[in-house]
Scaffold this active site. Structure first.
Site, PDB file in Angstrom:
ATOM      1  N   SER A 171       0.443  10.712   0.251  1.00 39.66           N
ATOM      2  CA  SER A 171       1.106  11.489   1.297  1.00 39.66           C
ATOM      3  C   SER A 171       0.107  11.994   2.348  1.00 39.66           C
ATOM      4  O   SER A 171      -0.534  11.182   3.010  1.00 39.66           O
ATOM      5  CB  SER A 171       1.886  12.628   0.641  1.00 39.66           C
ATOM      6  OG  SER A 171       2.714  13.246   1.578  1.00 39.66           O
ATOM      7  N   HIS A 375       9.150  10.115  -3.177  1.00 34.65           N
ATOM      8  CA  HIS A 375       7.832  10.523  -2.676  1.00 34.65           C
ATOM      9  C   HIS A 375       6.874  10.964  -3.781  1.00 34.65           C
ATOM     10  O   HIS A 375       5.690  10.643  -3.753  1.00 34.65           O
ATOM     11  CB  HIS A 375       8.041  11.655  -1.672  1.00 34.65           C
ATOM     12  CG  HIS A 375       6.866  11.888  -0.780  1.00 34.65           C
ATOM     13  ND1 HIS A 375       6.415  10.944   0.124  1.00 34.65           N
ATOM     14  CD2 HIS A 375       6.046  12.949  -0.636  1.00 34.65           C
ATOM     15  CE1 HIS A 375       5.366  11.428   0.765  1.00 34.65           C
ATOM     16  NE2 HIS A 375       5.118  12.644   0.331  1.00 34.65           N
TER      17      HIS A 375
END
Ligand code: NAG
Ligand code: NAG
Ligand code: NAG
Length: 402
Positions: A171, A375
């Site tokens: 990320s 995610h």
């Protein structure tokens, strides 16, 4: 979704308010550091302090070799693993020695370095400024990419005598790598392979609740951003910890709340390793500057990958233009591997699909086949070893004689 957002915003506001009340007295559960976690599984651990050009003091953790191999004498190529927003070095350890990326790399013969960005629990110090100084928190992921990553890479190279490192980011650990590659292109030669797990670069198609709900308030320069920027956001404190600890314990009443939090963050909890959630709650949120969050929200609103937007006047002073300059990602010449998840709300597949034509040395865009891959699954899924870690380590090994 809106209702949940409002509740959580209220919660955050409460927590922030409590943080600064000196009379609050909740005993903080003693948290293990990354080094203690590593040692508890019989691996060697080191802690290293790294100073950046602008005076921030960062702590890195190192697993220099594996107790399961006879490789103290080397060769031990180095890898730097960098966490995402709200996170810290612990996230790559929590799946335990069989399944967490840091140990998987160590057991493959690597010298493993875990980075910590400025402002998180492990990197909260400065040569001159106290953390109470407002300028201490005046940074976003731009500075992490432009100063922290180069300082950590140079430190690893100086300590190990290696000429280049492998890099894995999750990320924001990818966003900052893109910033470094674009603004300090000389660092591309210090990278053997770069693995971008769930990279939020262009963000126009993001559907993450936390971003959408704050977009109108802080996505463009103005009062909202001015009120919020340059301060610590969700500091690690006893209250936050208590709430998360309770929510993510196995008590089914509270677990729903933990799921809501995870979903708000852009993830379905379906694949997550539920056993490690209490440990996640123990170590997160590890602290960020509000500017990091605002900068991501700006990326969503502008649909551009560009520097922090301070508003036309300050932009003119800082950048010489009304709008902030875009990062030139065509300058990123490192050998890059992109990993995207079909159910990732923060790093959306459509947004990631814009990257290949801009990256001069892209090796592969790997879309995880599982339609539910979100995610956080890139670090916390039950299947993370087979799906992500084994592939990342195998590709790295192609570049080394291991
Ligand atoms: C922070 O850095 C200063 C300056 O280098 C040092 O004197 C101090 O001991 C550090 N504080 C902590 C808690 O590490
Ligand atoms: C979503 O992704 C598509 C495809 O890459 C892109 O063309 C479009 O600009 C994005 N949409 C928004 C609202 O940014
Ligand atoms: C799930 O997390 C627990 C606790 O850290 C760990 O012991 C276990 O190996 C993990 N399982 C998988 C499949 O990652």
């Amino acid at each position: 979704m809106l209702k949940v957002s409002v509740i959580i915003l209220a919660l955050i506001a409460t927590v922030l308010a409590v943080e600064y009340d000196p009379y609050i007295d909740i005993t903080l559960k003693k948290i293990k550091t990354s080094a203690q976690r590593i040692e508890s599984f019989g691996y060697p651990a080191e802690t290293h302090e790294v100073e950046t050009e602008d005076g921030y003091l960062l702590n890195m953790f190192r697993i220099p070799y594996s107790p399961n191999l006879d490789n103290v004498k080397g060769p031990r190529p180095a890898v730097l693993i960098q966490h995402g927003l709200f996170s810290c070095s612990d996230c790559f350890l929590l799946n335990g020695p069989d399944n967490a990326l840091a140990y998987n790399y160590a057991d493959a013969g690597y010298d493993v370095w875990l980075g910590n960005a400025r402002g998180n629990i492990y990197s909260r110090n400065h040569t001159k400024m106290s953390t109470k100084h407002p300028y201490y928190w005046a940074f976003s992921w731009h500075e992490i990419g432009a100063y922290d990553l180069p300082a950590m890479i140079d430190y690893i190279l100086a300590t190990t005598g290696e000429k280049a490192v492998h890099y894995v980011g999750h990320s924001q650990g990818c966003t900052t790598f893109f910033v470094m590659g674009a603004t300090r292109p000389e660092y591309n030669d210090k990278i053997k392979t770069a693995h971008m797990l769930a990279p939020p670069i262009f963000m126009g198609n993001t559907t993450t609740g936390i971003i959408l709900s704050l977009a109108s308030a802080v996505g463009s320069p103005g009062l909202g951003a001015e009120l919020l920027q340059n301060q610590v956001f969700l500091p690690m404190n006893p209250v936050v910890q208590r709430i998360l600890d309770t929510a993510c314990s196995k008590d089914p009443h509270f677990f729903t709340f933990c799921q809501i939090l995870a979903q708000w963050w852009g993830d379905d909890v379906g694949n997550l390793n539920v056993t490690l959630l209490p440990q996640v709650a123990e170590t997160h949120p590890a602290g960020i500057s509000t500017n990091q969050g605002i900068h991501f929200i700006q990326s969503y609103v502008s649909n551009e990958f560009r520097q922090y937007d301070w508003g036309p006047k300050t932009n003119m002073d800082k950048y010489g233009t009304d709008v902030p300059p875009s990062y030139d990602i065509t300058k990123i010449t490192s050998k890059m591997y992109l990993y995207s998840g079909l159910a990732d709300e923060s790093a959306n597949v459509q947004d990631i699909a814009r990257l290949p034509e801009l990256l001069p040395n892209l090796q592969e865009l790997y879309e995880i086949e599982d339609e539910t891959w979100g995610h956080l699954d890139f670090i916390f899924a039950m299947q993370v070893k087979e799906t992500i870690n084994d592939k990342v380590v195998a590709i790295s090994k192609q570049y080394d004689n291991l």
